[in-house]
Design an enzyme around this catalytic site. Sequence first.
Site, short mmCIF file in Angstrom:
data_model
loop_
_atom_site.label_atom_id
_atom_site.label_comp_id
_atom_site.label_asym_id
_atom_site.label_seq_id
_atom_site.Cartn_x
_atom_site.Cartn_y
_atom_site.Cartn_z
N SER A 155 0.84 -1.20 0.00
CA SER A 155 0.00 0.00 0.00
C SER A 155 0.87 1.24 0.00
CB SER A 155 -0.89 0.00 1.24
OG SER A 155 -1.57 1.24 1.39
N TYR A 181 -0.26 0.14 10.60
CA TYR A 181 -0.58 -0.37 9.27
C TYR A 181 0.56 -0.07 8.31
CZ TYR A 181 -3.15 -1.03 4.86
OH TYR A 181 -3.56 -1.44 3.62
#
Length: 314
Positions: A155, A181
Site C-alpha cells: 500500500s 498499518y
Amino acid sequence: MITTGFGFDTTAQEVANTADLAGRRAIVTGGASGIGVETVRALATAGAEVTIAARDIDAGQRVATSLSRSTGNKRISVARLDLASQESVKAFARNWDGPLHLLINNAGVMATPFTRTPEGWELQFATNHFGHFTLTLGLFNSLRAEGARVVNVSSSAHLMSDVVFDDIHYAHREYERWQAYGQSKTANILFGVEAGARWSGEGITMNALMPGSIATNLQRHLTPEELQERIRQSGAAATRRLKTPEQGAATTLVVATTPLLDGISGRYFEDCNEAAPVSGGSHLRGVAPYAQDPEAAAQLWKVSEETLWSLKAA
C-alpha cells in the site's frame, strides 16, 4: 523502471487477456472479498487453477461457485486460512500438495483497534507480515519446484512508517493504528527485497504493489466519518481517484504475469507500472527509500525468523 503499457484505468481482466496461465496453479489469500475476488476471476479466466485461501469457508465457497460459473473454469477451490493464527497458516502450508506457480499474498487488515494476537504480537503486523512470511516459507518447496512468483499486496500507506525494529509490537510507544498499518505494508515490500537476495538461485521471484484506493471490506474498522477525515488529511480527495475492484486487481495481475518481471525481485508497482522514488513527502505515490533498503530487508528477515523460531522453543 519497468513500464508495461497498462495504467490507472486498466482492469485485471484486460491484463489477464494477455496471459496464458493454463497448467499453472495459484493461491490467492483473501480471495473471497474485495480485490481478491477480482484477482481470482482474472487468474481463472486466464486458465489457472486457483485456490481461494479465506477465513470464512462459506464465503469462499460462494465466490468459487459463482466464479466457476462465470468463467467456465471449474478448477477453483477453497481452503481455510487465518493469517492471524500461526497454527492455521502452518496447517494450510502442510496441506498443500504439489507445485505452486503463483502465490498472491493479498489478504490483510487495516487500521484496527489495538489488538494483540495470542503470541503477543500487534495484530496488523502479525497478519499482514508474519502470516504471509510463514505461509510463503512454508510453501517454499512447492514454489521452488516449478519456479514461481510471489506477489505481495502492499500500500501507499507504507509511506507512513518504516519498520520500527526497536518496538514493532508497541510495547513501549503509544499505539497509532495508521503507523502500525504503514510499517506492516513496508514489511511487505522489504520481504521481496530480501527474498530476491536469498532466492535468486531458486527460481522464485517476489515483488510488491499498491492496488490503489478502493472501497472494500478492508475499511471495516473505520466509520464513514473517519474514512473521510483520513482522505481529507492525506489530500487524496483532490489528487487521487477511487478505483473499482476490477481496476484495483490489475496491478496484481501485472506483477503476477508480465514477462518483464522474469527473474526480477524487490520492485514496487502502482497503477500497473514500477513506482518512482517518493518525492516531496507525498503519502500518495512512489516508494520510500527505507522500503527498498537491503539492510532493513535483511534485518526484517532475521527478526521474522527469530520471532517464529521463538514459538517453537516455547
